[in-house]
Each structure stands twice: as C-alpha cells, then as structure tokens.
Scaffold this motif. Structure first.
Motif, short mmCIF file in Angstrom:
data_model
loop_
_atom_site.label_atom_id
_atom_site.label_comp_id
_atom_site.label_asym_id
_atom_site.label_seq_id
_atom_site.Cartn_x
_atom_site.Cartn_y
_atom_site.Cartn_z
N ARG A 163 0.88 -1.07 0.04
CA ARG A 163 -0.04 -0.10 0.02
C ARG A 163 0.84 1.28 0.04
NH1 ARG A 163 -3.70 1.45 5.23
NH2 ARG A 163 -1.82 2.03 5.96
N MET A 164 0.99 1.91 -1.06
CA MET A 164 1.75 3.19 -1.33
C MET A 164 0.81 4.47 -0.72
SD MET A 164 3.45 2.95 -4.78
CE MET A 164 2.08 2.77 -5.71
N THR A 165 1.31 5.16 0.15
CA THR A 165 0.67 6.32 1.00
C THR A 165 1.29 7.49 0.73
OG1 THR A 165 -0.51 5.00 2.47
CG2 THR A 165 -0.50 7.25 3.01
N ALA A 166 0.69 8.69 -0.09
CA ALA A 166 1.56 9.88 -0.24
C ALA A 166 0.85 10.69 0.39
CB ALA A 166 1.70 10.27 -1.85
N LEU A 167 1.88 11.59 1.25
CA LEU A 167 1.42 12.65 2.06
C LEU A 167 2.06 14.13 1.54
CD1 LEU A 167 1.03 11.32 5.56
CD2 LEU A 167 -0.83 11.65 4.00
N ALA A 168 1.48 15.03 1.18
CA ALA A 168 2.23 16.05 0.44
C ALA A 168 1.60 17.36 1.12
CB ALA A 168 2.24 16.09 -0.87
N ASN A 169 2.37 18.51 1.11
CA ASN A 169 1.97 19.77 1.49
C ASN A 169 2.74 21.00 0.67
OD1 ASN A 169 4.20 19.05 3.54
ND2 ASN A 169 4.28 21.34 3.28
N THR A 170 2.04 21.97 0.21
CA THR A 170 2.69 23.08 -0.52
C THR A 170 3.52 23.98 0.43
OG1 THR A 170 0.78 24.34 -0.33
CG2 THR A 170 0.84 22.81 -2.19
N ALA A 171 4.17 24.84 0.04
CA ALA A 171 4.68 26.00 0.81
C ALA A 171 3.64 26.71 1.61
CB ALA A 171 5.98 26.82 -0.27
N ALA A 172 2.59 26.85 0.91
CA ALA A 172 1.51 27.71 1.50
C ALA A 172 0.73 27.00 2.60
CB ALA A 172 0.55 28.11 0.25
N GLY A 173 0.89 25.73 2.71
CA GLY A 173 0.31 25.04 3.58
C GLY A 173 -0.69 23.99 3.28
N GLN A 174 -0.95 24.15 1.88
CA GLN A 174 -2.07 23.41 1.49
C GLN A 174 -1.68 21.85 1.65
OE1 GLN A 174 -2.28 25.07 -2.59
NE2 GLN A 174 -4.35 25.80 -1.97
N LEU A 175 -2.80 20.81 1.91
CA LEU A 175 -2.35 19.34 2.30
C LEU A 175 -2.86 18.72 1.12
CD1 LEU A 175 -2.88 19.27 6.13
CD2 LEU A 175 -0.67 19.56 4.92
N GLY A 176 -2.37 17.47 0.99
CA GLY A 176 -3.01 16.41 0.03
C GLY A 176 -2.50 15.00 0.43
N THR A 177 -3.17 14.25 -0.10
CA THR A 177 -2.90 12.67 0.39
C THR A 177 -3.58 11.65 -0.94
OG1 THR A 177 -3.18 10.93 1.97
CG2 THR A 177 -4.98 12.24 1.54
N ALA A 178 -2.87 10.53 -1.04
CA ALA A 178 -3.19 9.69 -2.02
C ALA A 178 -2.89 8.19 -1.63
CB ALA A 178 -2.76 10.05 -3.34
N ASN A 179 -3.50 7.18 -2.32
CA ASN A 179 -3.24 5.82 -1.85
C ASN A 179 -3.22 4.99 -3.36
OD1 ASN A 179 -3.06 5.58 1.31
ND2 ASN A 179 -4.78 6.92 0.97
N ALA A 180 -2.37 4.06 -3.20
CA ALA A 180 -2.36 3.40 -4.60
C ALA A 180 -1.47 2.06 -4.17
CB ALA A 180 -1.66 4.03 -5.47
N PRO A 181 -1.77 0.86 -4.79
CA PRO A 181 -1.48 -0.34 -4.55
C PRO A 181 -0.23 -0.58 -5.56
CG PRO A 181 -3.35 -0.72 -5.93
CD PRO A 181 -3.26 0.60 -5.77
N LEU A 182 0.64 -1.38 -5.01
CA LEU A 182 1.99 -1.75 -5.83
C LEU A 182 2.09 -3.11 -5.67
CD1 LEU A 182 4.37 -1.04 -7.29
CD2 LEU A 182 5.65 -0.85 -5.26
N ARG A 183 1.56 -4.05 -6.66
CA ARG A 183 1.71 -5.62 -6.74
C ARG A 183 2.96 -6.07 -7.13
NH1 ARG A 183 -0.67 -9.58 -10.46
NH2 ARG A 183 -1.56 -11.45 -9.21
N VAL A 184 3.73 -7.02 -6.38
CA VAL A 184 4.83 -7.68 -6.80
C VAL A 184 4.51 -9.24 -6.77
CG1 VAL A 184 7.11 -8.44 -5.88
CG2 VAL A 184 6.10 -6.02 -5.39
N PHE A 185 4.57 -9.61 -8.12
CA PHE A 185 3.93 -11.20 -8.21
C PHE A 185 5.02 -12.05 -9.22
CE2 PHE A 185 1.13 -14.22 -10.21
CZ PHE A 185 0.72 -14.80 -8.90
#
Length: 307
Positions: free
Chosen positions: A54-76
């Motif tokens: 499970r890939m989770t990304a948390l980000a913020n801008t210099a102005a303080g805006q926040l963002g988040t996203a999740n995505a799968p990474l399959r290894v098989f």
C-alpha cells in the motif's frame, strides 16, 4: 531426444534467485521534494515479498495546502514458495516447518523441495521432497526440525520446478533454554585514578549468552537526558489524545536538538511521530466553522481549539 531431455533437466536444476529481503516497510521518504509541476520520480529496489504494497503519499505546499493519495503496488510471480516460521523458538524445540507451494502457472509441474543444512538445527525429516502441483494449485510440504543453537538463525528452502523455480530464506529468533537475568552495578570515577569493578556471572550461565554493557556518565543529568527518548509515543485516539502524545514529542525533539544531544535514530523516530500527529490533528478540524472538536464533528470546541 535423451540429450535434449538431459539439457532441460540441467537447466531446471539451476539454483534460482534467493529471495531473502522482507522488510515491513518498503520505503519511507519524509524529506522528498517534488519538481515545479508537483511530480516526483523515485527509483528503488522492490522487496522479495510476494504481496501488494500500500503506497501512501502525504504532501503539502509551501502555502500550507495538504494532499494525500493511496495506490497499490503489486509484486508477483507465477510460481513461488513461502515459509511460515514462528516468531521465535527456544533451544530444544521441535516443529514441522510448513512450506507453502503456490503454482499459478497454466499447467502442472513437478517440484523438488530441498532444505539447506545449517548447524543451528537438526533435520528430523528427509532433506529432499518431491511433489506434483497442478495448475493454479496451492499446497504445503512440511520439514521437521529441532533447534540446537540460539541466535538469529537462517532457514532456507529451494524449490526446483520443471518449468519455474524459486528459493527463499527467512530468519527466526532462537532463544536459549533458560531464564534471562539482568544485573546492574554503579560506581564513581575519580580523575587521574584507575577504576575497576568485578563482574560475577552465575555458575549455571549458558555459554555464549553473557553480555556486558558499560556506560560512563559525566553527571546525574546525563542519565536523565538519556531516558528522554523513552517519552516518544505514537499518536493515537481523538483530538485530545493525539495532542497529548504529539506535544511531548515536539518538546523532547526540541530539547535534544537545542542541547546537541540528538542522534539520527531518535530524530527520525520523533519527526515521524510528529508528522503522524499533525496529519491526525488536521482531520479533527471542523470545516464549516473552523476550530477543532474531539472527532471533527460540528460544533467546534473552544477549549480544544485553543489547546
């Protein structure tokens, strides 16, 4: 053609790549900076785990805006084996180690399982077992062993398949068959004078289990500061609980950094907890009126908002 068959058998008998890197966290990169378009490219080696990360990304801008996203990474891979080792063993334990065999190929194959010998255990079973696995079939094979020596020990199994092979190595912690005893002694040092302190181990001590740690403190306060890192806690719960665990983390980190006593390991842990605490706190903000409440529901609480 017997020569062709012999060449095919020799090819299948080649040792496959050994999978032995199984981290709990594949990648942790809190200091990454994107380009001006907000994009970030990372090149890193995948672990040997057959799983979906499970890939989770948390980000913020210099102005303080926040963002988040999740995505799968399959290894098989279409054919693999897995070991179901216990979390720990004690010297003298006997167990049957299950080896899972997963064949997702479109056809059946014959698999020869081989256990690598090691001095830390005695194999009470056949070292080689051969089975036939149907297409899209999952089965299990057991190897019985007895633990003989303590420490972090490796257990390796190789599966030679008629079409595809695999090899896996996992470690298991083996503890001595005894009870751990801990002793501490304290004394003072005098400038310019040699110091010695005898250390006596019980006569029943298991050879190889003794460990000695020596610490020298310049004063009483140094001992107090050494225990500050024990105050670090992972944030949890509602707004009030999250605040009450995150705030001490900030104080401890600030004190250790300002006094020059911070270590990279402690700083990494503290900043990770603070980041988690901040991300939790913003989820309790009441969007319609501003301010914060225990669980982010309106209305906002004046006391919690001030805190």
């Amino acid at each position: 053609d017997k020569e062709a068959e012999a060449q095919a058998e020799a090819g299948s008998a080649e040792a496959p790549r050994l999978r032995q890197y199984f981290p709990e966290t594949l990648l942790w990169l809190p200091e990454a900076v994107t380009d001006e378009d907000g994009a970030l490219r990372l090149d890193f080696a995948a672990a040997d785990s057959i799983t979906t990360w499970r890939m989770t990304a948390l980000a913020n801008t210099a102005a303080g805006q926040l963002g988040t996203a999740n995505a799968p990474l399959r290894v098989f891979q279409d054919f693999f084996i897995d070991l179901d080792l216990p979390s720990a063993l004690t010297v003298g334990d006997e167990l049957s180690v299950p080896v899972g065999v997963f064949n997702y190929l479109e056809s059946a194959q014959t698999v020869r399982l081989e256990v690598a010998p090691a001095a830390w255990y005695a194999l009470q079973d056949e070292p080689v077992k051969e089975i036939s696995v149907a297409a899209n079939e999952i089965t299990v094979v057991y190897f019985r062993i007895q633990a003989l020596d303590f420490g972090l020990q490796p257990f390796q199994v190789t599966a030679y398949g008629s079409q595809m092979s695999d090899a896996i190595l996992r470690n298991v912690q083996v503890y001595p068959n005894g009870r751990q005893l801990t002793f501490s002694q304290a004394n003072t040092l005098t400038a310019g004078e040699p110091a010695s302190m005898p250390v006596a181990f019980p006569p029943q001590t298991i050879p190889g289990t003794q460990a000695l740690t020596v610490k020298v403190y310049p004063g009483v306060m140094a001992q107090v500061v050494e225990g500050l890192e024990a105050l670090l806690r992972m944030p949890y719960g509602c707004f009030e609980q999250t605040s009450s665990t995150t705030y001490p983390n900030v104080l401890v980190l600030d004190y250790l950094k300002s006094t020059g006593q911070i270590s990279p390991e402690v700083q990494f842990t503290a900043e990770g907890y603070i980041n988690q605490g901040y991300q939790r706190l913003v989820t309790f903000e009441v969007g319609s009126t501003g301010g914060f409440s225990l669980f982010g529901d309106a209305p906002a609480d004046r006391m919690l908002t001030a805190y």
